[in-house]
Design an enzyme around this catalytic site. Structure first.
Site, PDB file in Angstrom:
ATOM      1  N   HIS A 146      32.490  40.417  19.943  1.00  0.00           N
ATOM      2  CA  HIS A 146      31.299  40.950  19.296  1.00  0.00           C
ATOM      3  C   HIS A 146      31.406  42.465  19.235  1.00  0.00           C
ATOM      4  CE1 HIS A 146      28.881  37.294  18.982  1.00  0.00           C
ATOM      5  NE2 HIS A 146      29.482  36.923  20.098  1.00  0.00           N
ATOM      6  N   ALA A 149      50.922  36.664  36.360  1.00  0.00           N
ATOM      7  CA  ALA A 149      49.785  35.787  36.615  1.00  0.00           C
ATOM      8  C   ALA A 149      48.505  36.602  36.755  1.00  0.00           C
ATOM      9  CB  ALA A 149      50.024  34.971  37.879  1.00  0.00           C
ATOM     10  N   LYS A 163      49.585  46.545  32.782  1.00  0.00           N
ATOM     11  CA  LYS A 163      50.426  47.724  32.556  1.00  0.00           C
ATOM     12  C   LYS A 163      51.881  47.299  32.656  1.00  0.00           C
ATOM     13  CE  LYS A 163      46.971  50.615  32.392  1.00  0.00           C
ATOM     14  NZ  LYS A 163      46.421  50.883  31.089  1.00  0.00           N
ATOM     15  N   ARG A 188      58.123  47.507  34.248  1.00  0.00           N
ATOM     16  CA  ARG A 188      59.558  47.727  34.054  1.00  0.00           C
ATOM     17  C   ARG A 188      60.040  46.880  32.890  1.00  0.00           C
ATOM     18  NH1 ARG A 188      62.838  43.585  36.393  1.00  0.00           N
ATOM     19  NH2 ARG A 188      61.645  42.156  37.689  1.00  0.00           N
TER      20      ARG A 188
END
Length: 171
Positions: A98, A145, A165, A168
């Site tokens: 939304h 996970a 993030k 590597r």
């Protein structure tokens, strides 16, 4: 006002826009708008997964992709999943949200905004990860996970956390 439903999620293989050979649907799989869903060959869909097509845009799932139990894929904005992708149990892929129009409008009354999710070939999406609208996950990337992916992930990268993030590159 009359109550209405999006249907019961029951489907036949012939209901799909396309369904390749040797696809497996475990017990409890629900499919909505199968006419907007294309499955490649040898796709596995685990117990109690939900493939939520939408009246517009498409969900395309490539050959030999594995979708874990209790996953939820909602393709209002379009989903394109490549070949040989592993989608862990409980993964959520969302392609709409939304918009923000101000405090005077309830969030549920705000207009929907759509953005596709693209997951390229050979990726692995970890258990209970969430992929949000507009994200592209590059070829061979791995998502940890429980990660919440809000931005694109480059090919062969590993992304973890909330928000996810890149930590590597894969060797």
């Amino acid at each position: 006002m009359r109550n209405r439903s999006h249907g019961d999620g029951k489907f036949e293989v012939g209901d799909f826009r396309a369904c390749g050979a040797d696809c497996v649907f475990e017990r409890g799989v629900l499919v909505f708008h199968p006419e907007t869903i294309e499955l490649g060959r040898n796709v596995y869909v685990g117990h109690n997964a939900i493939l939520k097509g939408y009246y517009k845009n498409a969900m395309c799932i490539g050959d030999e992709t594995w979708i874990g139990q209790q996953s939820f894929l909602h393709s209002a904005g379009g989903i394109d999943i490549g070949a040989r992708v592993g989608i862990g149990p409980g993964v959520r892929i969302i392609t709409s949200s939304h918009g923000e129009v101000g405090r005077d409008t309830p969030i549920l009354s705000s207009p929907l905004e759509f953005a596709p999710v693209i997951i390229e070939d050979d990726c692995d999406i970890g258990v209970s990860a969430t992929i949000l609208p507009g994200v592209r996950i590059g070829r061979g990337a791995q998502i940890g996970a429980g990660a919440v992916v809000t931005d694109d992930v480059p090919p062969y990268s590993i992304a973890v956390g909330v928000p996810a993030k890149v930590t590597r590159e894969r060797p």
